[in-house]
Design an enzyme around this catalytic site. Structure first.
Site, PDB file in Angstrom:
ATOM      1  N   ARG A 171       0.820  -1.222   0.000  1.00  0.00           N
ATOM      2  CA  ARG A 171       0.000   0.000   0.000  1.00  0.00           C
ATOM      3  C   ARG A 171       0.854   1.271   0.000  1.00  0.00           C
ATOM      4  O   ARG A 171       0.522   2.265   0.630  1.00  0.00           O
ATOM      5  CB  ARG A 171      -0.965   0.007   1.208  1.00  0.00           C
ATOM      6  CG  ARG A 171      -1.914  -1.161   1.283  1.00  0.00           C
ATOM      7  CD  ARG A 171      -2.849  -1.221   0.066  1.00  0.00           C
ATOM      8  NE  ARG A 171      -3.717  -2.393   0.171  1.00  0.00           N
ATOM      9  CZ  ARG A 171      -3.425  -3.579  -0.345  1.00  0.00           C
ATOM     10  NH1 ARG A 171      -2.291  -3.751  -1.001  1.00  0.00           N
ATOM     11  NH2 ARG A 171      -4.250  -4.587  -0.228  1.00  0.00           N
ATOM     12  N   SER A 221     -11.853   0.745   2.094  1.00  0.00           N
ATOM     13  CA  SER A 221     -11.202   0.280   3.314  1.00  0.00           C
ATOM     14  C   SER A 221     -10.415   1.435   3.937  1.00  0.00           C
ATOM     15  O   SER A 221      -9.528   1.998   3.307  1.00  0.00           O
ATOM     16  CB  SER A 221     -10.277  -0.886   2.979  1.00  0.00           C
ATOM     17  OG  SER A 221      -9.684  -1.395   4.147  1.00  0.00           O
ATOM     18  N   GLU A 291      -5.341   4.024   5.604  1.00  0.00           N
ATOM     19  CA  GLU A 291      -5.051   3.773   4.185  1.00  0.00           C
ATOM     20  C   GLU A 291      -5.553   4.951   3.361  1.00  0.00           C
ATOM     21  O   GLU A 291      -4.968   5.312   2.349  1.00  0.00           O
ATOM     22  CB  GLU A 291      -5.739   2.478   3.755  1.00  0.00           C
ATOM     23  CG  GLU A 291      -5.386   1.993   2.388  1.00  0.00           C
ATOM     24  CD  GLU A 291      -5.898   0.580   2.127  1.00  0.00           C
ATOM     25  OE1 GLU A 291      -6.666   0.432   1.165  1.00  0.00           O
ATOM     26  OE2 GLU A 291      -5.539  -0.329   2.877  1.00  0.00           O
TER      27      GLU A 291
END
Length: 298
Positions: A171, A221, A291
């Site tokens: 990520r 998310s 995130e």
């Protein structure tokens, strides 16, 4: 500034005091002073150079999927690459422009019987956003299939980079720290049977649609997966599902999602993120790292 921008890109591509809630998946965000949607790589370069020359703030919005824009909006020039959507295939290579949805790239790969992007069939972001955060799902990630990319740097210079030059990790990439604007990505895939590829994509789509609250606006998310844990499980075990601050709610369907249930403000949405982080930290001693990216002014 408006007059200078419409010399670089057609007038239809420049919006003044544009509400950014119209351009984000969360339906949150105040106004952009100038929202520009260039149609060519050259226009992107010239707009970046103009921002530098005029010393005006410049922000890349992407397609607004993994992003929260604060209620005060964003000053200066905001660029959205939603008009750069070309997807081309050549044998086992797919070249996609940054404004194309990564979902659509996976569907085009399926059409020409190429495997490798099945994991992306449920990721809502753009190609540019997918590279920005090395997006992934269900065991796959962009790092697995990316070979090259074209970007514009902070000075407006066009660069052709290899995937290795992006320092892709879980990520994460070096795109934000380098200030790159992704223009296109080249993916290397493998020929496979149409039915086999489609079966995997159908299975992943079912898992996504049955478990994620896609009927509400959200940023997807919210948190990265903490080492040794699952963010959603920690949130669920902290009895946070259904918790609300204003119009924002921790989803009852998937604890890792925060939804804009009823006209939430960005302030409420962000406050709920902080509440989840504080509660999980207090109960389990685990830091939930965001995130989602938060930008703009209060």
């Amino acid at each position: 500034m408006y007059d200078k921008l419409i010399k670089l890109t057609p007038e239809k591509n420049v919006m003044v005091n544009e509400p950014l809630k119209n351009h984000t998946y969360t339906h949150l965000g105040g106004e952009a002073d100038f929202l520009v949607t260039p149609e060519t790589y050259e226009q992107v370069q010239e707009i970046v150079k103009l921002a530098n020359k005029e010393a005006i703030a410049f922000t890349l919005l992407g397609n607004g999927s993994n992003l929260i824009v604060k209620d005060g909006g964003i000053r200066g020039i905001v660029m959205n690459l939603q008009k750069l959507t070309s997807i081309k295939t050549d044998e086992e290579i797919v070249v996609a422009q940054s404004g194309a949805r990564i979902i659509d790239v996976s569907r085009e790969a399926l059409r020409v019987k190429l495997a490798g992007l099945e994991f992306a069939c449920g990721i809502p972001g753009s190609v540019g956003g997918a590279l920005f955060m090395n997006a992934g799902a269900y065991g796959g990630e962009i790092k697995d299939v990316l070979v090259r990319t074209k970007v514009v740097d902070r000075e407006g210079v066009l660069l052709d980079l290899t995937a290795d030059q992006l320092d892709l990790e879980y990520r994460k990439s070096n795109i934000p720290e380098k200030g790159y604007i992704v223009l296109e990505a080249t993916f290397s895939l493998q020929t496979a049977e149409y039915g086999a590829i489609k079966a995997i994509m159908d299975d992943l789509t079912y898992k996504r649609e049955s478990k994620q609250p896609l009927e509400y606006p959200s940023c997807g998310s919210v948190f990265k997966r903490p080492p040794g844990y699952f963010a959603g499980k920690l949130i669920q075990d902290s009895a946070l599902q259904g918790q609300e601050i204003g119009g924002a709610q921790v989803s009852l369907k998937h604890a890792g999602f925060i939804i804009n249930k009823n006209g939430a403000s960005a302030k409420e949405y962000i406050a709920l993120i902080h509440h989840v982080q504080d509660t999980v930290k207090g109960k389990f001693g685990v830091n939930l790292e965001r995130e989602v990216k938060i930008i703009g002014e209060d």
